[in-house]
Structure formats: C-alpha cells, structure tokens
Design a protein around this motif. Structure first.
Motif, short mmCIF file in Angstrom:
data_model
loop_
_atom_site.label_atom_id
_atom_site.label_comp_id
_atom_site.label_asym_id
_atom_site.label_seq_id
_atom_site.Cartn_x
_atom_site.Cartn_y
_atom_site.Cartn_z
N PRO A 40 43.77 55.89 25.41
CA PRO A 40 43.97 57.34 25.41
C PRO A 40 42.84 58.05 24.65
CG PRO A 40 45.94 56.15 24.68
CD PRO A 40 44.81 55.18 24.67
N PHE A 41 42.52 59.27 25.06
CA PHE A 41 41.54 60.06 24.33
C PHE A 41 41.91 61.54 24.49
CE2 PHE A 41 39.88 60.20 28.57
CZ PHE A 41 39.22 61.42 28.68
N ALA A 42 41.42 62.36 23.57
CA ALA A 42 41.68 63.81 23.58
C ALA A 42 43.14 64.12 23.82
CB ALA A 42 40.80 64.49 24.64
N GLN A 43 44.02 63.38 23.13
CA GLN A 43 45.45 63.56 23.33
C GLN A 43 45.94 64.91 22.80
OE1 GLN A 43 47.75 60.96 24.88
NE2 GLN A 43 45.66 60.92 25.70
N GLY A 44 45.20 65.51 21.85
CA GLY A 44 45.60 66.83 21.36
C GLY A 44 45.51 67.89 22.43
N LYS A 45 44.63 67.65 23.42
CA LYS A 45 44.49 68.61 24.52
C LYS A 45 45.53 68.33 25.61
CE LYS A 45 41.23 70.33 27.96
NZ LYS A 45 39.86 70.24 28.53
N SER A 46 45.67 67.01 25.97
CA SER A 46 46.62 66.66 27.03
C SER A 46 46.90 65.16 26.95
CB SER A 46 46.06 67.01 28.41
OG SER A 46 46.91 66.50 29.43
N GLY A 47 48.19 64.81 27.10
CA GLY A 47 48.56 63.39 27.15
C GLY A 47 48.12 62.72 28.44
N PHE A 48 47.59 63.49 29.38
CA PHE A 48 47.11 62.95 30.66
C PHE A 48 45.78 62.21 30.50
CE2 PHE A 48 44.81 63.53 34.73
CZ PHE A 48 45.74 62.97 35.60
N ASN A 49 45.02 62.51 29.45
CA ASN A 49 43.66 62.01 29.31
C ASN A 49 43.66 60.53 28.91
OD1 ASN A 49 42.89 64.65 29.85
ND2 ASN A 49 42.63 65.17 27.68
N GLN A 50 43.03 59.70 29.75
CA GLN A 50 42.99 58.26 29.49
C GLN A 50 41.75 57.64 30.13
OE1 GLN A 50 46.60 56.84 31.35
NE2 GLN A 50 47.79 56.98 29.45
N PHE A 51 41.26 56.56 29.51
CA PHE A 51 40.33 55.64 30.14
C PHE A 51 41.10 54.37 30.49
CE2 PHE A 51 37.02 57.90 27.56
CZ PHE A 51 36.28 58.38 28.63
N LYS A 52 40.81 53.77 31.64
CA LYS A 52 41.44 52.51 32.04
C LYS A 52 40.36 51.55 32.53
CE LYS A 52 45.90 54.50 33.39
NZ LYS A 52 46.92 54.61 34.47
N PHE A 53 40.50 50.29 32.13
CA PHE A 53 39.57 49.24 32.55
C PHE A 53 40.38 48.02 32.96
CE2 PHE A 53 37.62 51.76 29.19
CZ PHE A 53 36.43 52.16 29.78
N GLY A 54 39.83 47.24 33.86
CA GLY A 54 40.57 46.07 34.29
C GLY A 54 39.70 45.02 34.94
N PHE A 55 40.29 43.82 35.08
CA PHE A 55 39.61 42.66 35.65
C PHE A 55 40.64 41.87 36.46
CE2 PHE A 55 39.20 38.05 35.11
CZ PHE A 55 37.97 37.81 35.73
N PHE A 56 40.19 41.32 37.59
CA PHE A 56 41.05 40.48 38.43
C PHE A 56 40.23 39.34 39.00
CE2 PHE A 56 42.45 39.32 42.70
CZ PHE A 56 43.76 38.93 42.46
N TYR A 57 40.84 38.14 39.07
CA TYR A 57 40.16 36.98 39.66
C TYR A 57 41.17 36.13 40.41
CZ TYR A 57 37.50 32.67 40.16
OH TYR A 57 36.86 31.56 40.68
N SER A 58 40.79 35.71 41.62
CA SER A 58 41.63 34.84 42.44
C SER A 58 40.78 33.69 42.97
CB SER A 58 42.24 35.61 43.61
OG SER A 58 42.93 34.74 44.48
N ASP A 59 41.31 32.48 42.84
CA ASP A 59 40.59 31.26 43.25
C ASP A 59 41.53 30.43 44.11
OD1 ASP A 59 39.39 28.73 43.45
OD2 ASP A 59 38.39 28.94 41.53
N LYS A 60 41.20 30.30 45.40
CA LYS A 60 42.05 29.54 46.33
C LYS A 60 41.24 28.45 47.01
CE LYS A 60 44.87 31.67 49.20
NZ LYS A 60 45.36 32.44 50.38
N ASP A 61 41.78 27.23 47.05
CA ASP A 61 41.20 26.11 47.80
C ASP A 61 42.19 25.66 48.85
OD1 ASP A 61 38.56 25.26 46.43
OD2 ASP A 61 39.93 25.49 44.75
N ARG A 62 41.68 25.38 50.04
CA ARG A 62 42.57 24.99 51.14
C ARG A 62 42.05 23.73 51.83
NH1 ARG A 62 44.47 29.26 55.60
NH2 ARG A 62 45.81 29.74 53.82
N THR A 63 43.00 22.86 52.18
CA THR A 63 42.73 21.70 53.03
C THR A 63 43.70 21.76 54.20
OG1 THR A 63 42.01 20.35 51.15
CG2 THR A 63 42.64 19.19 53.16
N PHE A 64 43.17 21.76 55.42
CA PHE A 64 44.01 21.83 56.62
C PHE A 64 43.61 20.71 57.57
CE2 PHE A 64 44.79 23.25 60.99
CZ PHE A 64 46.15 23.48 60.93
N ARG A 65 44.60 19.94 58.01
CA ARG A 65 44.37 18.86 58.96
C ARG A 65 45.29 19.03 60.16
NH1 ARG A 65 40.64 18.90 56.45
NH2 ARG A 65 39.58 17.26 55.26
#
Length: 246
Positions: A40-65
């Motif tokens: 959150p930042f500048a909350q005195g002005k508005s509770g709407f003010n925010q920074f958001k950061f994120g990370f996602f990782y997916s690792d899939k291995d497949r064997t099909f016969r």
C-alpha cells in the motif's frame, strides 16, 4: 447387400480399417509455484492506492506411449461389419488344419503391430511457463486507474519416437489498463484494455492421431501451431443499486 432371405454386411477395406487395439499410457509430472506481494502507498489520500508484484512458474513433463495393433484373420476373410462373428470362437486359435500344406495350421485372429503409427503417436515433451507481473492502483480523485504489465516466457518442446519435433519458445509482454470514472456514488463508467494469450496444449501440438467415434473422423495434432495473441477492449456502464449488487 440385402434381400428377402438374408442380410450381408460388407465394408470396403479401402474405406475402413480392420479392427484395432490401442494400448495407451500417459504420465504427467507437474510442479507449480507462485508468490504475490501487495504494498500500500499514499493511504492517507485513498485506500485504493497499491503496488502489486508477483511471480508464477509451472514445470510439466509428459511421457505418452501408444501401441497400435491391427487385428487380422489368418484365413484371409474380411471383416464383414459384425464384431460378434469376427471375434467369435470360430475365429480364435487354430481354425483349420491341412497336413498336406506347407504350413498345416491356420491361425485365426492375430495382431499386427503398426510400428510407424506407434512411433509417430508416442512422444515425450515438456512445458515450462514463467511469468512475472507488476501493477498499480491509483486514485486520481476524478478517476481511478489500474495499470499493469505481465511478462510470460513459454517453452514447449515435443519429440515423438519417429524423431518428429514441435516447439514453441516465446517471450510475451502483456499490458493492461483500466480507467474507472465515477458518475455518482453508485455508478461508474469503466474503460479497459488488456492483452492475453492462448497456448496449444501438448496433445494439440503432437503428431498424435486419434479416432473420433462420435463423428467418424480422425483427429491429429499439428506441430506447426503457435500461441494466439489476443487484444481485448471493453467499455461498460456499471450500476450498484445496493451493496453486493451489480
């Protein structure tokens, strides 16, 4: 062919295959992780003010016969459209004996492995998806803004036993922007833009061929497929009659 005394079923071999047996094994191993942080930042002005950061990782291995076996009949009789007769006891095991023949025993039903189809349909592959995002919510008094950027790295690779390959390796920048203009306390005008993507799954990329029994046609993957980039534009009017209603 049908007449008053009997009914005969006949399928032209050039148009329809003999019966097949398919033995399929699919194994997926997938690991995912994600993290999100809100500042959150500048909350005195508005509770709407925010920074958001994120990370996602997916690792899939497949064997099909896919093991493909066509069922044939040792005496050369064709499949006449009646599975109960074709797979009956009269066609199982040794169905004829001629001691004067070079091969005196005639075997009934027996499988023939379609190695080409087996090698083309069986594959190994992996899918690695990495994503990062950053976004900001800010209240300008007259209007509100939600803006962000997501970066996604796609790495998909497949190879079948016939050494045919398919791959997608791309880095995409996906921006988004929302502008909210309040007309009254319970009414908004919202304009938005965002860019998204859709990826083919591994089965759609692999040169794997299957038969659709409902539609009587074959479905095969396409190694030339690529991801789809989509731009979305939206303009809408919002009314909130009471809390929780839209």
């Amino acid at each position: 062919v049908r007449n008053e005394t009997d009914t005969l079923f006949f399928i032209t071999p050039a148009e329809f295959d003999l019966p097949f047996h398919f033995y399929r094994t699919l194994r997926d191993e997938q690991y995912t992780s994600k993290a999100d942080l809100t500042i959150p930042f500048a909350q005195g002005k508005s509770g709407f003010n925010q920074f958001k950061f994120g990370f996602f990782y997916s690792d899939k291995d497949r064997t099909f016969r896919d093991n493909v076996n066509q069922i044939q009949l040792g005496n050369g009789d064709r499949y006449m459209g009646d599975p109960d007769t074709f797979f009956g006891d009269d066609n199982t095991g040794i169905i004829d004996f001629n001691p004067e023949a070079r091969f005196p025993y005639t075997i009934g039903l027996y499988p023939i492995n379609f190695k080409k189809a087996t090698d083309e349909n069986s594959y190994d592959g992996f899918e690695r998806i990495t994503a990062y995002y950053g976004m900001m919510n800010y209240d300008f008094d007259l209007f509100k803004v939600i803006a962000g950027l997501r970066v996604e790295q796609t790495n998909i690779f497949l190879e079948n036993l016939a050494e045919q390959t398919a791959s997608i390796e791309e880095t995409d920048f996906l921006p988004s922007l929302n502008i909210i203009y309040p007309l009254t306390e319970d009414m908004n005008i919202r304009a938005s833009f965002n860019q998204t993507l859709a990826r083919p799954n591994m089965r759609e990329l692999a040169p794997f061929e299957s038969f659709d029994f409902g539609g009587d046609f074959r479905i095969q993957g396409n190694p030339e497929l690529d991801r789809t980039l989509i731009q979305n534009y939206d303009l809408r009017w919002e009314l909130y009659p009471r809390p929780g209603e839209l």
